[in-house]
Motif scaffolding. Structure first.
Motif, PDB file in Angstrom:
ATOM      1  N   ALA A 163      36.043  34.318  44.517  1.00  0.00           N
ATOM      2  CA  ALA A 163      35.221  35.244  45.302  1.00  0.00           C
ATOM      3  C   ALA A 163      34.987  36.551  44.546  1.00  0.00           C
ATOM      4  N   THR A 164      36.025  37.058  43.893  1.00  0.00           N
ATOM      5  CA  THR A 164      35.874  38.293  43.121  1.00  0.00           C
ATOM      6  C   THR A 164      34.976  38.085  41.911  1.00  0.00           C
ATOM      7  N   SER A 165      35.106  36.956  41.243  1.00  0.00           N
ATOM      8  CA  SER A 165      34.289  36.688  40.066  1.00  0.00           C
ATOM      9  C   SER A 165      32.814  36.586  40.425  1.00  0.00           C
ATOM     10  N   ILE A 166      32.498  35.955  41.541  1.00  0.00           N
ATOM     11  CA  ILE A 166      31.097  35.852  41.966  1.00  0.00           C
ATOM     12  C   ILE A 166      30.523  37.233  42.253  1.00  0.00           C
ATOM     13  N   MET A 167      31.321  38.089  42.876  1.00  0.00           N
ATOM     14  CA  MET A 167      30.845  39.441  43.177  1.00  0.00           C
ATOM     15  C   MET A 167      30.634  40.247  41.891  1.00  0.00           C
ATOM     16  N   ILE A 180      30.122  49.826  38.097  1.00  0.00           N
ATOM     17  CA  ILE A 180      31.461  49.784  37.504  1.00  0.00           C
ATOM     18  C   ILE A 180      32.522  50.246  38.494  1.00  0.00           C
ATOM     19  N   LEU A 181      32.216  51.252  39.301  1.00  0.00           N
ATOM     20  CA  LEU A 181      33.210  51.757  40.251  1.00  0.00           C
ATOM     21  C   LEU A 181      33.592  50.688  41.255  1.00  0.00           C
ATOM     22  N   THR A 182      32.589  49.965  41.770  1.00  0.00           N
ATOM     23  CA  THR A 182      32.878  48.870  42.695  1.00  0.00           C
ATOM     24  C   THR A 182      33.664  47.768  42.009  1.00  0.00           C
ATOM     25  N   ALA A 183      33.325  47.481  40.755  1.00  0.00           N
ATOM     26  CA  ALA A 183      34.045  46.447  40.008  1.00  0.00           C
ATOM     27  C   ALA A 183      35.501  46.830  39.797  1.00  0.00           C
ATOM     28  N   VAL A 184      35.748  48.083  39.479  1.00  0.00           N
ATOM     29  CA  VAL A 184      37.124  48.544  39.276  1.00  0.00           C
ATOM     30  C   VAL A 184      37.922  48.448  40.574  1.00  0.00           C
TER      31      VAL A 184
END
Length: 320
Positions: free
Chosen positions: A61-65, A73-77
């Motif tokens: 789920a995290t990888s798809i997002m 980048i902030l959301t990814a972090v």
């Protein structure tokens, strides 16, 4: 994963391994199937099936997002930090996974280590009769320490390594998200750091623009970078906040994920392929030289060479 494990165990249980496969199969195939069925009956296999089902579900789920085009980048972090916290919390969930594994039909209720005979190392005359350390732990503790904890620690270490790649960028662009809570001195300090990182794109007026932009964006509810950029474009404030506008565009265009080729292919593999196995060294050297100097070859004019080759190899004869 867990459902398929229970189905396979139900198919293997109550019948011999030879009868579980068609009789026309070879003995080696039947023996291999029996060994695989024995693996499925181990408690460790059922445990790992439940464990990886929970872990990989969160990673997927995290990888798809992270692969979405509109993520920053902030959301990814923040996503990676939350995933790291989830993996770390699983360190205390050993009993839950063990209980779920014991409830699977057909699974042994004892760890493999407890079913094996304890090995005793031969001691020599000059050695003291100390106990072997490997026999001090039970099968449950050995599996917990040497397998479960090792997997958790490795996953956490990999996530920390991934987070470290974004640490520098988030520290530089963090001033864009401190416009409400930070003091004027903090905004000025962080703004100067961002300007020093991109001196050709930003100037020293960024700090003052952020101080004014903080008051302008205060009534807004959504403080995401994309919404701040849309607000500037909506009201046509590019001339009022030029540095903020450029900084937001730079931040939103930074790639979150990246990829690279595992290795570059050699020209030799393209030149001497399976269709040219009988090629001799002279021709191979010539073709390799053409491939290496491909930029020069593209600029050459081969029309005279082609005409001369066609004239010499022509099969037409003039009939008089």
């Amino acid at each position: 994963m867990v459902a398929s494990l229970g189905l396979e165990l139900s198919n293997c249980r109550g019948q011999s391994y030879d009868n579980a496969i068609s009789d026309d199969e070879k003995r080696d195939t039947r023996n291999e199937a029996g060994a695989l069925c024995g693996k499925l009956e181990q408690l460790e296999t059922a445990f790992m099936a439940h464990f990886w089902d929970a872990i990989l579900d969160r990673f997927q789920a995290t990888s798809i997002m992270l692969q979405k085009s509109d993520i920053n980048i902030l959301t990814a972090v923040n996503l990676l930090k939350s995933l790291r916290a989830f993996v770390s919390s699983q360190r205390d969930q050993f009993d839950i996974y063990e209980k779920a594994a014991l409830n699977v039909t057909g699974v042994n209720k004892t760890y493999k280590r407890d079913l094996q005979r304890s090995r005793k190392r031969k001691t020599f005359a000059d050695e003291e009769g100390a106990n072997d350390v490997s026999n001090l732990h039970s099968g449950r503790d050995k599996f917990k320490i040497e397998t479960f904890y090792v997997i958790i620690d490795k996953l956490v270490s990999c996530l920390d390594h991934r987070l470290s790649a974004y640490k520098h960028l988030t520290e530089i662009f963090g001033v864009l998200f401190l416009v409400e809570t930070a003091s004027s001195s903090e905004i000025t300090e962080h703004a100067n750091t961002l300007v020093s990182a991109y001196p050709s794109d930003l100037d020293s007026g960024l700090a003052n623009e952020l101080l004014q932009f903080r008051s302008f964006m205060f009534p807004e509810t959504d403080k995401s970078p994309s919404n701040m950029l849309k607000t500037i474009l909506k009201f046509g404030l590019q001339s009022v906040f030029p540095n903020v506008y450029v900084a937001l565009r730079m931040f939103l265009t930074l790639p979150v994920t990246n990829c690279e080729g595992e290795r570059s292919f050699s020209h030799l593999g393209r030149i001497k392929n399976e269709l040219r196995t009988s090629m001799k060294q002279k021709r191979l050297k010539s073709l390799s030289l053409l491939a290496i100097e491909s930029e020069l070859v593209r600029d050459l004019d081969f029309s005279d060479v082609v005409e001369e080759f066609a004239r010499r190899k022509a099969r037409k004869k003039v009939i008089t």
